[in-house]
Every structure is written in C-alpha cells, then in structure tokens.
Design a protein around this motif. Sequence first.
Motif, PDB file in Angstrom:
ATOM      1  N   LEU A  46       0.832  -1.207   0.000  1.00 16.44           N
ATOM      2  CA  LEU A  46       0.000   0.000   0.000  1.00 16.44           C
ATOM      3  C   LEU A  46       0.867   1.258   0.000  1.00 16.44           C
ATOM      4  CD1 LEU A  46      -2.894   1.194   0.253  1.00 16.44           C
ATOM      5  CD2 LEU A  46      -2.523   1.169   2.717  1.00 16.44           C
ATOM      6  N   ILE A  47       1.923   1.246   0.794  1.00 14.27           N
ATOM      7  CA  ILE A  47       2.820   2.401   0.861  1.00 14.27           C
ATOM      8  C   ILE A  47       3.491   2.640  -0.486  1.00 14.27           C
ATOM      9  CG2 ILE A  47       4.961   3.263   1.899  1.00 14.27           C
ATOM     10  CD1 ILE A  47       4.070   1.760   4.480  1.00 14.27           C
ATOM     11  N   VAL A  48       4.015   1.572  -1.080  1.00 10.84           N
ATOM     12  CA  VAL A  48       4.707   1.704  -2.363  1.00 10.84           C
ATOM     13  C   VAL A  48       3.721   2.082  -3.467  1.00 10.84           C
ATOM     14  CG1 VAL A  48       5.985   0.431  -4.117  1.00 10.84           C
ATOM     15  CG2 VAL A  48       6.597   0.190  -1.727  1.00 10.84           C
ATOM     16  N   SER A  49       2.530   1.506  -3.426  1.00 11.03           N
ATOM     17  CA  SER A  49       1.553   1.804  -4.478  1.00 11.03           C
ATOM     18  C   SER A  49       1.026   3.236  -4.381  1.00 11.03           C
ATOM     19  CB  SER A  49       0.404   0.798  -4.451  1.00 11.03           C
ATOM     20  OG  SER A  49      -0.306   0.872  -3.238  1.00 11.03           O
ATOM     21  N   VAL A  92      13.540   3.147   0.171  1.00  6.72           N
ATOM     22  CA  VAL A  92      13.288   3.791   1.468  1.00  6.72           C
ATOM     23  C   VAL A  92      12.499   2.846   2.371  1.00  6.72           C
ATOM     24  CG1 VAL A  92      12.047   5.690   2.595  1.00  6.72           C
ATOM     25  CG2 VAL A  92      13.443   6.134   0.579  1.00  6.72           C
ATOM     26  N   LEU A  93      11.468   2.232   1.845  1.00  3.76           N
ATOM     27  CA  LEU A  93      10.628   1.333   2.643  1.00  3.76           C
ATOM     28  C   LEU A  93      11.427   0.158   3.193  1.00  3.76           C
ATOM     29  CD1 LEU A  93       7.240   0.408   2.790  1.00  3.76           C
ATOM     30  CD2 LEU A  93       8.435  -1.433   1.674  1.00  3.76           C
ATOM     31  N   GLU A  94      12.263  -0.438   2.381  1.00  2.12           N
ATOM     32  CA  GLU A  94      13.052  -1.584   2.842  1.00  2.12           C
ATOM     33  C   GLU A  94      14.006  -1.190   3.966  1.00  2.12           C
ATOM     34  OE1 GLU A  94      13.194  -4.961   2.292  1.00  2.12           O
ATOM     35  OE2 GLU A  94      11.239  -4.562   1.413  1.00  2.12           O
ATOM     36  N   ASN A  95      14.614  -0.028   3.872  1.00  7.13           N
ATOM     37  CA  ASN A  95      15.531   0.393   4.926  1.00  7.13           C
ATOM     38  C   ASN A  95      14.783   0.741   6.203  1.00  7.13           C
ATOM     39  OD1 ASN A  95      18.297   0.624   5.552  1.00  7.13           O
ATOM     40  ND2 ASN A  95      18.077   2.840   5.574  1.00  7.13           N
ATOM     41  N   VAL A  96      13.623   1.365   6.069  1.00  2.00           N
ATOM     42  CA  VAL A  96      12.807   1.646   7.256  1.00  2.00           C
ATOM     43  C   VAL A  96      12.381   0.334   7.907  1.00  2.00           C
ATOM     44  CG1 VAL A  96      10.606   2.607   8.037  1.00  2.00           C
ATOM     45  CG2 VAL A  96      12.019   3.901   6.452  1.00  2.00           C
ATOM     46  N   ALA A 110      11.618   5.433  10.561  1.00  2.00           N
ATOM     47  CA  ALA A 110      11.362   6.198   9.338  1.00  2.00           C
ATOM     48  C   ALA A 110      12.395   7.309   9.169  1.00  2.00           C
ATOM     49  CB  ALA A 110       9.950   6.782   9.371  1.00  2.00           C
ATOM     50  N   LEU A 111      12.723   7.987  10.255  1.00  2.00           N
ATOM     51  CA  LEU A 111      13.706   9.071  10.182  1.00  2.00           C
ATOM     52  C   LEU A 111      15.103   8.545   9.852  1.00  2.00           C
ATOM     53  CD1 LEU A 111      12.598  11.284  13.200  1.00  2.00           C
ATOM     54  CD2 LEU A 111      12.487  11.869  10.780  1.00  2.00           C
ATOM     55  N   ARG A 112      15.549   7.560  10.606  1.00  2.00           N
ATOM     56  CA  ARG A 112      16.902   7.037  10.391  1.00  2.00           C
ATOM     57  C   ARG A 112      17.021   6.280   9.071  1.00  2.00           C
ATOM     58  NH1 ARG A 112      19.064   4.962  16.231  1.00  2.00           N
ATOM     59  NH2 ARG A 112      19.060   7.019  17.188  1.00  2.00           N
ATOM     60  N   GLY A 113      16.014   5.495   8.759  1.00  2.00           N
ATOM     61  CA  GLY A 113      16.054   4.717   7.520  1.00  2.00           C
ATOM     62  C   GLY A 113      16.105   5.604   6.289  1.00  2.00           C
ATOM     63  N   THR A 114      15.326   6.668   6.284  1.00  2.00           N
ATOM     64  CA  THR A 114      15.328   7.593   5.145  1.00  2.00           C
ATOM     65  C   THR A 114      16.634   8.359   5.073  1.00  2.00           C
ATOM     66  OG1 THR A 114      12.931   7.811   5.369  1.00  2.00           O
ATOM     67  CG2 THR A 114      14.052   9.465   4.044  1.00  2.00           C
ATOM     68  N   ALA A 115      17.161   8.776   6.217  1.00  2.00           N
ATOM     69  CA  ALA A 115      18.426   9.520   6.225  1.00  2.00           C
ATOM     70  C   ALA A 115      19.576   8.663   5.700  1.00  2.00           C
ATOM     71  CB  ALA A 115      18.734  10.004   7.642  1.00  2.00           C
ATOM     72  N   PRO A 169       8.278   7.866   3.907  1.00  2.00           N
ATOM     73  CA  PRO A 169       8.611   7.728   5.329  1.00  2.00           C
ATOM     74  C   PRO A 169       7.431   8.045   6.255  1.00  2.00           C
ATOM     75  CG  PRO A 169      10.247   9.089   4.229  1.00  2.00           C
ATOM     76  CD  PRO A 169       9.158   8.827   3.243  1.00  2.00           C
ATOM     77  N   SER A 170       6.613   9.017   5.857  1.00  2.00           N
ATOM     78  CA  SER A 170       5.440   9.350   6.671  1.00  2.00           C
ATOM     79  C   SER A 170       4.489   8.170   6.756  1.00  2.00           C
ATOM     80  CB  SER A 170       4.704  10.554   6.086  1.00  2.00           C
ATOM     81  OG  SER A 170       5.534  11.668   6.042  1.00  2.00           O
ATOM     82  N   LEU A 171       4.227   7.545   5.611  1.00  2.44           N
ATOM     83  CA  LEU A 171       3.344   6.378   5.614  1.00  2.44           C
ATOM     84  C   LEU A 171       3.975   5.204   6.350  1.00  2.44           C
ATOM     85  CD1 LEU A 171       1.913   6.501   1.966  1.00  2.44           C
ATOM     86  CD2 LEU A 171       0.737   7.079   4.100  1.00  2.44           C
ATOM     87  N   CYS A 172       5.292   5.050   6.219  1.00  2.60           N
ATOM     88  CA  CYS A 172       5.983   3.977   6.950  1.00  2.60           C
ATOM     89  C   CYS A 172       5.830   4.163   8.454  1.00  2.60           C
ATOM     90  CB  CYS A 172       7.466   3.949   6.588  1.00  2.60           C
ATOM     91  SG  CYS A 172       7.836   3.312   4.953  1.00  2.60           S
ATOM     92  N   ALA A 173       5.982   5.401   8.922  1.00  3.85           N
ATOM     93  CA  ALA A 173       5.869   5.677  10.355  1.00  3.85           C
ATOM     94  C   ALA A 173       4.461   5.394  10.866  1.00  3.85           C
ATOM     95  CB  ALA A 173       6.254   7.120  10.644  1.00  3.85           C
ATOM     96  N   ARG A 174       3.469   5.580  10.002  1.00  2.00           N
ATOM     97  CA  ARG A 174       2.083   5.375  10.432  1.00  2.00           C
ATOM     98  C   ARG A 174       1.587   3.941  10.234  1.00  2.00           C
ATOM     99  NH1 ARG A 174       1.628   9.263  13.647  1.00  2.00           N
ATOM    100  NH2 ARG A 174       1.707  11.329  12.743  1.00  2.00           N
TER     101      ARG A 174
END
Length: 179
Positions: A46-49, A92-96, A110-115, A169-174
């Motif tokens: 869902l996040i990727v789509s 980004v999603l895989e690292n998060v 989400a913050l660290r994974g994206t950075a 990252p926002s969607l990953c965090a949620r």
Amino acid sequence: VRIEVAQDVSRFIETSVRDVAGDMVLGAILAIAVTAAFLLSGRATLIVSAAIPASVIGSFFLFYAAGFTLNILTLMALSVSTGILVDDAIVVLENVHRHLEQGESPMEAALRGTAEVGSAVMAATLSIFAVFVPIAFMQGMVGRFFFEYGLTVVFAVAVSLLVALTLTPSLCARLLRRD
C-alpha cells in the motif's frame, strides 16, 4: 462554397491517447503486483503503491508550469517512467523496515532509515536525469519531438524522489509495525 473534411486524424489521436493511458494503468497494476509478490506485506505494498499516483499527479503540476499538454509523447513518457516511480519508494521502505526489525520505534525507523538511503536514492534519480535531460535537449526536428518526452520523465522521477523522501517515510511511520 462547400467545406469538406479532407482527413480526420482526431479519432486516431484519441484512440492512441486512450491506449497509452490504458497501458499506463496496466503498468501501474503490474508494478504493484510485482511489489506485492516480493514484499509479501499488504501495508508495504500500500505504501509503495501510493507513490505511483502521487508522483504522476505531482508531475501534472510541473506540466502546467512548463506549459506542456497531455499528448501521446508525454503520456508515453509517463508510461515508461511508471516502473521507475516505485524504485525510490521501495529502497526507502526496505531500509525503514530493516530499522523496525532492529527494534526502533516506527517514527525513529522512518527518520533514520530515510536519512541512511537518502543520498543513494538521490544518486539513482540523478543518474536517470543524466539519461533523459540530453534527450530533451537534442537538436533538430527529433529534438523538438523529444523535448516534452525527456522532460516529462525528468519531472516524474523528480516528483518520485520528493515522494520517496517525504510521503513514503510518513506512511511507513504510520502503517508499518514490527513483526
């Protein structure tokens, strides 16, 4: 005076635009299906789509700013870039997700994974720019045709980078949780 239509190509153009738009939708569906098959997670899919329509719709703003129209070449460029639009979001999603598995909270992950992967995602996007910007600025008659094509891919991928570094990252965090 009698006026006759010598040739009507409007039906061909309408059919072509409809076909390309249909191919774009089919490409998006296939990209989502492949993503679902490899990620094996409904939330991750869902996040990727969400990245595909966000990037395409965001590209329309840049179309407007550049004075482009929706035509066969711009739609074909969007169709070609549909698969590329999910790449940044998947990285980004895989690292998060990796940070979540290490025990971090969803927001921190989400913050660290994206950075961590932000510069790699930007490098991938810039390499696509390096291919399509020269296409946009080719000389002669061919260059006039491919100007909108090349810049459309650049616009779509630029918006995809923005989406990958903000919306994903926002969607990953949620939405993502530890397994």
